[in-house]
Design a protein around this motif. Structure first.
Motif, PDB file in Angstrom:
ATOM      1  N   GLY A  76       3.007   7.559  -5.666  1.00  0.00           N
ATOM      2  CA  GLY A  76       3.063   6.471  -4.748  1.00  0.00           C
ATOM      3  C   GLY A  76       1.653   7.149  -4.448  1.00  0.00           C
ATOM      4  N   THR A 125       4.843   2.625  -1.617  1.00  0.00           N
ATOM      5  CA  THR A 125       6.021   2.797  -2.930  1.00  0.00           C
ATOM      6  C   THR A 125       7.200   2.893  -1.549  1.00  0.00           C
ATOM      7  OG1 THR A 125       3.703   3.898  -3.740  1.00  0.00           O
ATOM      8  CG2 THR A 125       6.365   4.840  -3.800  1.00  0.00           C
ATOM      9  N   LEU A 152       5.239   5.380 -11.704  1.00  0.00           N
ATOM     10  CA  LEU A 152       3.803   5.440 -10.887  1.00  0.00           C
ATOM     11  C   LEU A 152       3.677   6.537 -11.136  1.00  0.00           C
ATOM     12  CD1 LEU A 152       5.333   5.333  -7.508  1.00  0.00           C
ATOM     13  CD2 LEU A 152       3.956   4.257  -8.115  1.00  0.00           C
TER      14      LEU A 152
END
Length: 383
Positions: free
Chosen positions: A150, A180, A209
């Motif tokens: 993230g 995230t 991600l």
């Protein structure tokens, strides 16, 4: 019944009872012996004000040893490079001595790099301990559960779409990591955060991600892609005081917060019901500890890039050294600092003129450790 039979029966009964009593006494003695041994490991100190402190002697010794190793590794790292310096020269320069050249090399070039390495390693180590304790899983690491990815997505968005500078990339990494974390919390929340559900959601988020990272790389031009690849490798090269002070401020605020929750986190390892019975606010402890760990991971990633596997290995190595139950937060932080600084020194000294980014070395070693851990868990029947 004859007297002989009564005597035999009485003798048998007495013998059996006597044997049982002896066995029980021996077991009790062994238990008392183990209790004495365990008690000797715990030292109690009472201050004049009536405050009572208890600490594990072995864990304290291991922590002091790790602190000494981290400082020694930092001094060795400061003294290595194209202009080598002895530990005595490094110490003299750090305390105000040395000539102008040594002052410039140490204060402006090498000391910030070492401090960033120590702070990043400590942040990853203590955050990894929190994640593994909350998830009750040795694989519950930020880089496995998607938090590092993230931060990478946030940094790449700034690099690819806004061509931001170093500070903007750091802010993007922090924002990406925090967002995230919030998303994983919301997806994993169902009357609280369950360890296995948290791990599964994190692994799924990590895969998504990573796909976003690949997509952003395809949208970048050659200059942006090169810069993004360099950042994603994870490195301490070129770190200066602009990375030291923000990370030091975050650690100064959040590390004490996590340490204050050390005792409740230790109780969480016994299970939610037992923790509730002992008066622990389980959901609050999980939320505060995890949020602090997420911000620590995001800040460390912003300072040095997504350096992998330090958060996975540091807590487990610390626990093996201390042999103490619980998250071992402070030893884990010190172990993370030792691992990262030692890896950075090795990446500079062991490969000749071809210096490796520290993230490459930690990735190789951490990958091997992960395979060993998976084999061990599978052999023990836990996976």
């Amino acid at each position: 019944m004859s007297g002989k039979d009564a005597g035999v029966k009485s003798g048998k009964g007495a013998g059996v009872k006597s044997g049982e009593g002896t066995g029980k006494d021996a077991k009790a003695g062994g238990a008392r012996g183990r209790g004495v041994t365990a008690a000797r490991r715990i030292t109690a100190v009472r201050t004049k004000g009536g405050l009572s402190l208890r600490f594990d002697a072995r864990a304290t010794f291991v922590g002091l040893l790790l602190l000494a190793v981290a400082l020694a590794a930092g001094i060795a790292l400061i003294g290595s490079g194209d202009y080598p310096m002895t530990p005595g020269e490094v110490m003299a320069t750090l305390t105000g001595g040395g000539d102008a050249g040594q002052q410039f090399i140490v204060q402006d070039l090498r000391l910030p790099r070492v401090l960033v390495g120590l702070l990043v390693g400590a942040a990853f180590g203590i955050a990894g301990a929190v994640f593994q304790t909350v998830s009750r899983n040795p694989l519950g690491s930020p880089d496995v559960l998607g938090f590092a990815q993230g931060s990478s997505v946030g940094a790449l968005v700034v690099i690819v779409y806004f061509q931001g500078g170093t500070f903007a990339v750091a802010v993007g990494a922090v924002v990406g990591g925090v967002v995230t974390g919030l998303a994983i919390f919301l997806l994993a929340w169902k009357r609280g955060i369950h360890g296995y559900r948290f791990v599964l959601v994190g692994i799924g988020a990590s895969a998504m991600l990573y796909a976003m990272v690949l997509y952003l790389m395809t949208k970048a031009n050659i200059v942006e892609a090169t810069r993004a690849t360099t950042w994603m490798t994870g490195s301490l090269n070129g770190r200066d005081w602009d990375q030291v002070w923000p990370l030091a401020a975050v650690c100064a605020v959040l590390v004490p917060v996590v340490l204050l929750y050390g005792r409740p986190l230790r109780m969480l390892e016994m299970g939610d019901d037992a923790a509730y019975a002992l008066g622990v606010r389980v959901d609050r402890v999980r939320l505060v500890a995890l949020m602090a760990a997420v911000v620590l991971v995001a800040s460390a990633t912003a300072a040095a890039g997504p350096i992998s596997f330090v958060a996975l290995t540091a807590p487990q190595l610390a626990r093996r050294l201390t042999r103490s139950p619980g998250p071992n937060l402070l030893p884990a932080a010190l172990m993370g600092a030792v691992l990262l600084v030692a890896a950075d020194w090795s990446s500079q000294r062991l490969f000749g003129a071809d210096q490796l980014p520290v993230g490459v070395l930690t990735g190789v070693l951490g990958g091997g450790y992960l395979l060993w851990l998976l084999a061990t868990e599978r052999k023990a029947g836990r996976i």
